[in-house]
Design an enzyme around this catalytic site. Structure first.
Site, short mmCIF file in Angstrom:
data_model
loop_
_atom_site.label_atom_id
_atom_site.label_comp_id
_atom_site.label_asym_id
_atom_site.label_seq_id
_atom_site.Cartn_x
_atom_site.Cartn_y
_atom_site.Cartn_z
N HIS A 226 0.80 -1.23 0.00
CA HIS A 226 0.00 0.00 0.00
C HIS A 226 0.83 1.28 0.00
O HIS A 226 0.27 2.36 0.00
CB HIS A 226 -0.98 0.01 1.18
C1 UD1 Z 1 -2.46 5.25 5.75
C2 UD1 Z 1 -1.21 5.87 6.35
C3 UD1 Z 1 -0.05 4.89 6.21
C4 UD1 Z 1 -0.39 3.54 6.79
C5 UD1 Z 1 -1.68 3.03 6.19
C6 UD1 Z 1 -2.08 1.77 6.89
C7 UD1 Z 1 -0.93 8.31 6.20
C8 UD1 Z 1 -0.25 9.40 5.50
N1 UD1 Z 1 -0.84 7.09 5.64
O1 UD1 Z 1 -2.23 5.08 4.35
O2 UD1 Z 1 1.07 5.40 6.91
O3 UD1 Z 1 0.65 2.65 6.54
O4 UD1 Z 1 -2.73 4.01 6.37
O5 UD1 Z 1 -3.06 1.05 6.24
O6 UD1 Z 1 -1.53 8.53 7.21
N2 UD1 Z 1 -9.60 4.22 1.60
C9 UD1 Z 1 -10.79 3.53 1.55
N3 UD1 Z 1 -11.33 3.12 2.73
C10 UD1 Z 1 -10.79 3.36 3.94
C11 UD1 Z 1 -9.59 4.06 3.98
C12 UD1 Z 1 -9.00 4.49 2.81
O7 UD1 Z 1 -11.33 3.29 0.48
O8 UD1 Z 1 -11.36 2.93 4.96
C13 UD1 Z 1 -8.97 4.63 0.33
C14 UD1 Z 1 -9.34 6.04 -0.11
O9 UD1 Z 1 -9.43 6.04 -1.49
C15 UD1 Z 1 -8.11 6.84 0.32
C16 UD1 Z 1 -6.98 5.84 0.16
O10 UD1 Z 1 -7.55 4.59 0.50
O11 UD1 Z 1 -7.92 7.99 -0.48
C17 UD1 Z 1 -5.79 6.14 1.06
O12 UD1 Z 1 -6.18 6.30 2.43
P1 UD1 Z 1 -5.29 7.18 3.44
O13 UD1 Z 1 -5.80 7.03 4.81
O14 UD1 Z 1 -5.12 8.57 2.90
O15 UD1 Z 1 -3.86 6.53 3.32
P2 UD1 Z 1 -3.43 5.01 3.35
O16 UD1 Z 1 -2.84 4.67 2.03
O17 UD1 Z 1 -4.53 4.19 3.87
N1 UDP Z 2 -3.46 -6.43 8.74
C1 UDP Z 2 -4.74 -6.98 8.87
N2 UDP Z 2 -5.42 -7.32 7.75
C2 UDP Z 2 -4.90 -7.18 6.49
C3 UDP Z 2 -3.60 -6.62 6.38
C4 UDP Z 2 -2.91 -6.25 7.51
O1 UDP Z 2 -5.24 -7.14 9.99
O2 UDP Z 2 -5.58 -7.52 5.51
C5 UDP Z 2 -2.74 -6.01 9.97
C6 UDP Z 2 -1.35 -6.57 10.17
O3 UDP Z 2 -1.37 -7.82 10.79
C7 UDP Z 2 -0.72 -5.51 11.06
C8 UDP Z 2 -1.35 -4.22 10.57
O4 UDP Z 2 -2.53 -4.61 9.87
O5 UDP Z 2 -1.09 -5.73 12.42
C9 UDP Z 2 -0.44 -3.43 9.67
O6 UDP Z 2 -1.12 -2.35 9.16
P1 UDP Z 2 -0.81 -1.71 7.74
O7 UDP Z 2 0.04 -2.62 6.93
O8 UDP Z 2 -2.10 -1.24 7.18
O9 UDP Z 2 -0.02 -0.38 8.15
P2 UDP Z 2 1.53 -0.05 8.45
O10 UDP Z 2 2.00 -0.97 9.51
O11 UDP Z 2 2.28 -0.18 7.16
O12 UDP Z 2 1.51 1.39 8.86
#
Ligand code: UD1
Ligand code: UDP
Length: 388
Positions: A226
């Site tokens: 992601h």
């Molecule tokens: C965010 C965090 C990242 C973290 C990740 C974990 C920031 C800058 N990024 O990235 O550090 O590793 O979460 O998963 O805070 N969206 C949905 N449904 C949701 C949430 C998001 O559809 O419930 C989609 C939307 O199109 C959104 C995109 O995902 O624009 C990105 O979501 P966003 O929270 O901005 O960043 P992540 O890539 O999720």
């Molecule tokens: N995770 C989960 N379901 C998924 C993918 C990840 O429960 O489909 C959990 C994973 O075990 C870990 C956490 O999500 O505990 C990591 O989050 P993510 O990768 O979204 O964020 P990051 O750690 O990169 O900020």
């Protein structure tokens, strides 16, 4: 009673906050308030973790949703401030490195409410990552900094942060893992498997749906992606998916797909050779299901922060598709290998693991399931008694 307000917003925050909430509850003498910013809002990116991790319902949901960095951060700033002003907590705890973390820290520090940062001090030294900016800024304004590993203390010292504010406590994400590992058995996978355990052997490249039984019953690679650096660049994403499709000729590949990545993939025309390919894209799964998938995996390919740590704890080989990591102990001590964005290297490392030459590792110090207890003790001492 001292009043602690916690701010969470995105998936990885939930695993970190859950044990701290529970440890403070066990300490007694604290009133706790939970604010969800609403940064993540899909049921399988948020609600499912509250259920599975036993986190209490948030007292406030700011419902900020998605947007550009500026929009999302600004919404959190303006919606959180009145809550904090009204609640007047003695300490606000923020977690990890997401936009919700830095926004909450900024709101509180400006109105004179102490901030504690759980998972402080991690640095990738790559300022093109939004998380690195969030980490740097949050640590600058935090009053209490809880680090998961010694490199965190070293980074903070180099940045001139007062040593007296910094506490090496270990990894709270591992607290959650240790607690829930016994609940993450194969039976939790049943709901992900199609046909009640009947083998379905069609090679497939498809999004959504359930997992063929055959895929989880033998060796497989578990993948998550992601990071903007991997998925927001269409050529990079195409290259990664093409490589995963090739790898799936060696062993099945299971990819629970993050909503950002799903969105980026939908705009991509893929021209893949499906012969022999066993690449299965499914919706994001719950914590217990993901843990069950991790512990059974032959190897994990990821760009997640938390998953580098979980695989190190579980002793599962992890190939990280990034040029750097803010979690160096997973490489120096753990099972993590940084393969960068070099897809040839990724294929080679998969082959190496399948040939039995995967990296062995050990568990970093203080990743023992008790980090949140240490945090609760320190907070108790730091705040001191309050007579009301
Ligand atoms: C965010 C965090 C990242 C973290 C990740 C974990 C920031 C800058 N990024 O990235 O550090 O590793 O979460 O998963 O805070 N969206 C949905 N449904 C949701 C949430 C998001 O559809 O419930 C989609 C939307 O199109 C959104 C995109 O995902 O624009 C990105 O979501 P966003 O929270 O901005 O960043 P992540 O890539 O999720
Ligand atoms: N995770 C989960 N379901 C998924 C993918 C990840 O429960 O489909 C959990 C994973 O075990 C870990 C956490 O999500 O505990 C990591 O989050 P993510 O990768 O979204 O964020 P990051 O750690 O990169 O900020």
């Amino acid at each position: 009673m001292n009043h602690i307000l916690h701010v969470v917003g995105a998936r990885p925050n939930f695993m970190k906050a859950a044990p701290v909430l529970a440890a403070l509850e066990r300490q007694q003498g604290f009133r706790q308030t939970l604010v969800h910013t609403g940064q993540h809002y899909d049921a399988n990116m948020s609600e499912i973790f509250f259920q599975q991790l036993g986190i209490p319902e948030p007292d406030f949901n700011l419902e900020v949703g998605s947007g550009s960095h500026a929009q999302q951060t600004a919404q959190i700033l303006s919606r959180l401030e009145p809550v904090v002003l009204e609640q007047k907590p003695d300490l606000v705890l923020v977690y990890g490195d997401v936009n919700s973390t830095v926004a909450a820290a900024l709101v509180c520090t400006k109105i004179g409410i102490p901030v504690g940062h759980v998972e402080a001090g991690l640095r990738s030294f790559d300022r093109t990552m939004p998380e690195e900016i969030n980490r740097l800024l949050t640590d600058q304004v935090a009053d209490l900094l809880f680090t998961p590993s010694i490199d965190g203390n070293q980074n903070l010292e180099r940045e001139g942060i007062d040593k007296n504010k910094v506490y090496l406590v270990g990894n709270v994400m591992i607290d959650t893992l240790v607690r829930l590992l016994p609940k993450a058995g194969d039976e939790t996978l049943r709901e992900l498997i199609e046909g009640d355990g009947q083998a379905q052997s069609q090679p497939s490249f498809s999004v959504g749906g359930r997992l063929p039984f055959e895929l989880v019953s033998g060796p497989y690679a578990l993948v998550t992606l992601h990071r903007p650096s991997n998925v927001d660049d269409p050529e990079m994403l195409r290259e990664i998916i093409t490589t995963l499709n090739e790898i799936s000729a060696m062993l099945p590949v299971i990819l629970p797909i993050h909503p950002r990545t799903r969105q980026r993939l939908s705009g991509l025309r893929l021209d893949l050779d499906f012969d022999g390919a066993r690449l299965k894209l499914i919706d994001p799964v719950g914590y217990l299901q993901f843990l069950a998938l991790q512990r059974r995996a032959r190897l994990v390919i990821t760009d997640s922060g938390g998953i580098q740590e979980e695989t190190t704890f579980l002793g599962i080989p992890c190939l990280t598709v990034r040029e750097n990591t803010e979690r160096p102990v997973t490489v120096t001590l753990g099972t993590n290998v940084l393969v960068g964005q070099d897809m040839m290297r990724l294929r080679e490392e998969v082959e190496r693991i399948l040939a039995g030459a995967g990296k062995k590792g050990s568990i970093p110090p203080l990743w023992d399931g008790r980090a949140s207890e240490r945090i609760a003790e320190i907070i108790k001492e730091w705040l001191g008694p309050r007579n009301d």
